[in-house]
Design a protein around this motif. Sequence first.
Motif, PDB file in Angstrom:
ATOM      1  N   GLN A 197     -57.649  12.094  18.944  1.00  0.00           N
ATOM      2  CA  GLN A 197     -56.690  11.815  20.009  1.00  0.00           C
ATOM      3  C   GLN A 197     -57.026  10.566  20.824  1.00  0.00           C
ATOM      4  N   PHE A 198     -58.257  10.069  20.702  1.00  0.00           N
ATOM      5  CA  PHE A 198     -58.669   9.012  21.613  1.00  0.00           C
ATOM      6  C   PHE A 198     -59.697   8.109  20.944  1.00  0.00           C
ATOM      7  N   SER A 199     -59.500   6.808  21.080  1.00  0.00           N
ATOM      8  CA  SER A 199     -60.494   5.835  20.629  1.00  0.00           C
ATOM      9  C   SER A 199     -60.448   4.629  21.548  1.00  0.00           C
ATOM     10  N   VAL A 200     -61.600   4.009  21.750  1.00  0.00           N
ATOM     11  CA  VAL A 200     -61.695   2.871  22.650  1.00  0.00           C
ATOM     12  C   VAL A 200     -62.699   1.885  22.069  1.00  0.00           C
ATOM     13  N   GLY A 201     -62.462   0.615  22.326  1.00  0.00           N
ATOM     14  CA  GLY A 201     -63.375  -0.406  21.840  1.00  0.00           C
ATOM     15  C   GLY A 201     -63.222  -1.675  22.648  1.00  0.00           C
ATOM     16  N   GLY A 202     -64.166  -2.552  22.475  1.00  0.00           N
ATOM     17  CA  GLY A 202     -64.094  -3.822  23.193  1.00  0.00           C
ATOM     18  C   GLY A 202     -65.242  -4.714  22.826  1.00  0.00           C
ATOM     19  N   GLY A 203     -65.133  -5.951  23.252  1.00  0.00           N
ATOM     20  CA  GLY A 203     -66.183  -6.905  22.934  1.00  0.00           C
ATOM     21  C   GLY A 203     -66.166  -8.079  23.886  1.00  0.00           C
ATOM     22  N   PHE A 204     -67.223  -8.868  23.795  1.00  0.00           N
ATOM     23  CA  PHE A 204     -67.379 -10.058  24.627  1.00  0.00           C
ATOM     24  C   PHE A 204     -67.966 -11.162  23.757  1.00  0.00           C
ATOM     25  N   ASN A 205     -67.412 -12.373  23.885  1.00  0.00           N
ATOM     26  CA  ASN A 205     -67.928 -13.518  23.142  1.00  0.00           C
ATOM     27  C   ASN A 205     -68.078 -14.704  24.069  1.00  0.00           C
ATOM     28  N   TRP A 206     -69.021 -15.559  23.776  1.00  0.00           N
ATOM     29  CA  TRP A 206     -69.258 -16.731  24.599  1.00  0.00           C
ATOM     30  C   TRP A 206     -69.916 -17.809  23.750  1.00  0.00           C
ATOM     31  N   GLY A 207     -69.839 -19.048  24.262  1.00  0.00           N
ATOM     32  CA  GLY A 207     -70.426 -20.165  23.524  1.00  0.00           C
ATOM     33  C   GLY A 207     -69.641 -21.435  23.752  1.00  0.00           C
ATOM     34  N   ASP A 208     -69.519 -22.243  22.690  1.00  0.00           N
ATOM     35  CA  ASP A 208     -68.855 -23.538  22.753  1.00  0.00           C
ATOM     36  C   ASP A 208     -67.519 -23.470  22.028  1.00  0.00           C
ATOM     37  N   ASP A 209     -66.524 -24.208  22.559  1.00  0.00           N
ATOM     38  CA  ASP A 209     -65.217 -24.313  21.918  1.00  0.00           C
ATOM     39  C   ASP A 209     -64.647 -25.695  22.163  1.00  0.00           C
ATOM     40  N   VAL A 210     -63.845 -26.154  21.217  1.00  0.00           N
ATOM     41  CA  VAL A 210     -63.240 -27.477  21.321  1.00  0.00           C
ATOM     42  C   VAL A 210     -61.976 -27.398  22.172  1.00  0.00           C
ATOM     43  N   ARG A 211     -61.812 -28.330  23.078  1.00  0.00           N
ATOM     44  CA  ARG A 211     -60.565 -28.493  23.807  1.00  0.00           C
ATOM     45  C   ARG A 211     -59.673 -29.395  22.962  1.00  0.00           C
ATOM     46  N   TYR A 212     -58.638 -28.790  22.352  1.00  0.00           N
ATOM     47  CA  TYR A 212     -57.767 -29.517  21.439  1.00  0.00           C
ATOM     48  C   TYR A 212     -56.737 -30.307  22.248  1.00  0.00           C
ATOM     49  N   SER A 213     -56.954 -31.607  22.351  1.00  0.00           N
ATOM     50  CA  SER A 213     -56.062 -32.503  23.075  1.00  0.00           C
ATOM     51  C   SER A 213     -56.239 -33.904  22.519  1.00  0.00           C
ATOM     52  N   GLU A 214     -55.546 -34.881  23.106  1.00  0.00           N
ATOM     53  CA  GLU A 214     -55.695 -36.266  22.659  1.00  0.00           C
ATOM     54  C   GLU A 214     -57.080 -36.800  22.966  1.00  0.00           C
ATOM     55  N   THR A 215     -57.722 -36.242  23.972  1.00  0.00           N
ATOM     56  CA  THR A 215     -59.104 -36.606  24.313  1.00  0.00           C
ATOM     57  C   THR A 215     -59.952 -35.333  24.258  1.00  0.00           C
ATOM     58  N   PRO A 216     -60.303 -34.869  23.072  1.00  0.00           N
ATOM     59  CA  PRO A 216     -61.015 -33.587  22.939  1.00  0.00           C
ATOM     60  C   PRO A 216     -62.441 -33.668  23.460  1.00  0.00           C
ATOM     61  N   PHE A 217     -62.949 -32.516  23.861  1.00  0.00           N
ATOM     62  CA  PHE A 217     -64.339 -32.410  24.274  1.00  0.00           C
ATOM     63  C   PHE A 217     -64.805 -30.991  23.981  1.00  0.00           C
ATOM     64  N   LEU A 218     -66.105 -30.784  24.058  1.00  0.00           N
ATOM     65  CA  LEU A 218     -66.702 -29.485  23.797  1.00  0.00           C
ATOM     66  C   LEU A 218     -66.876 -28.746  25.116  1.00  0.00           C
ATOM     67  N   GLY A 219     -66.124 -27.664  25.277  1.00  0.00           N
ATOM     68  CA  GLY A 219     -66.183 -26.903  26.507  1.00  0.00           C
ATOM     69  C   GLY A 219     -66.988 -25.627  26.354  1.00  0.00           C
ATOM     70  N   ARG A 220     -67.194 -24.953  27.470  1.00  0.00           N
ATOM     71  CA  ARG A 220     -67.893 -23.674  27.488  1.00  0.00           C
ATOM     72  C   ARG A 220     -66.848 -22.561  27.597  1.00  0.00           C
ATOM     73  N   SER A 221     -66.874 -21.660  26.647  1.00  0.00           N
ATOM     74  CA  SER A 221     -65.828 -20.639  26.593  1.00  0.00           C
ATOM     75  C   SER A 221     -66.415 -19.247  26.775  1.00  0.00           C
ATOM     76  N   GLN A 222     -65.546 -18.364  27.251  1.00  0.00           N
ATOM     77  CA  GLN A 222     -65.839 -16.942  27.345  1.00  0.00           C
ATOM     78  C   GLN A 222     -64.587 -16.181  26.963  1.00  0.00           C
TER      79      GLN A 222
END
Length: 319
Positions: free
Chosen positions: A170-195
């Motif tokens: 009748q019941f299930s629950v789950g979840g997660g957390f991720n963090w690290g680096d991600d690219v900002r996809y734009s005309e001037t991309p850079f490496l950002g910090r993501s969560q």
Amino acid sequence: EFGDSRGRVAAVDGLVRLSRTDDLEFRVAQSSTRLEDGVELSGANYDLQLRHNGRSFDYNASHEAVEPGFRTSTGFVQRTNFRRTRGGTGYRWWPQNRVLNNFGPEVNYLRSYNYLGGVDDESLGTSGTVQFASNIRVNTSVSREMERYLGIRFHKWRRNIFAFVNTSRQFSVGGGFNWGDDVRYSETPFLGRSQGARLFLNVVPSSRLRSFLNVNYSRLDDPRDGSRVFAVTILRSQTTYQFTGRLLARTILQYDTLLKTFDANLLFTYRVNSGTVFFAGYDDHYRQGNQIDAHVFPTNSFRQTNRAFFTKLSYLFRY
């Protein structure tokens, strides 16, 4: 065919069972295309996968390639001009006591490169999974990745932890957390910090009623000045009620905190038989007024942007 343009694709695929735990899957396709401007193109698309799925030890290896000239007008190919090689292996121990069912590590590698020899993507990651009794699972992973965007190579670290609990029907629950680096996809991309975070809840109070709630959070910061690039939470719920064996109703609600939108969908499905089904539904979309036009709607209240009623009949002809 359309006018003087045409597309031809021939393909063969198959699956070979080598043993009870090993199989080999393959696909080979060749295309011949003439575009509307008269340009002739041709190319191949092939994929080869080897898998071993044992109780304790497993591995997989694959190679896929799509040549630059490959085209298919009747299919869906997201990307051409790449070759991708990947592989992974893992081992699992089975104590199977009152607390612990099984656990083990995995290692995976991926490398994607184009036909000019340039590397587009590369990742090396390791993960560990622990399966407890009563269907409780915890997984952690870490990976070192390289991604090329607009000719720039970005080197990233990614980390993730995930847990899932399904102790009853009748019941299930789950979840997660991720963090690290991600690219900002734009005309001037850079490496950002993501969560990012995810939480989901599945409730089945009866055999007729099922409800699913999903919350996704994503955030990106600019490490150069510490500014927030974006932060968005998406809440989505889906509820299904089975009136009879043939009639069911499903509703979907979704809210996006970044776009300031709210969507609602209601669908009724009546199944005559396995191939004949009647659908009737309603769609409603709203957005915060000042996000549509701050001068016309200078308000935080929601304004309706779209509304639709629809029906569909799917009929199976039997011979």
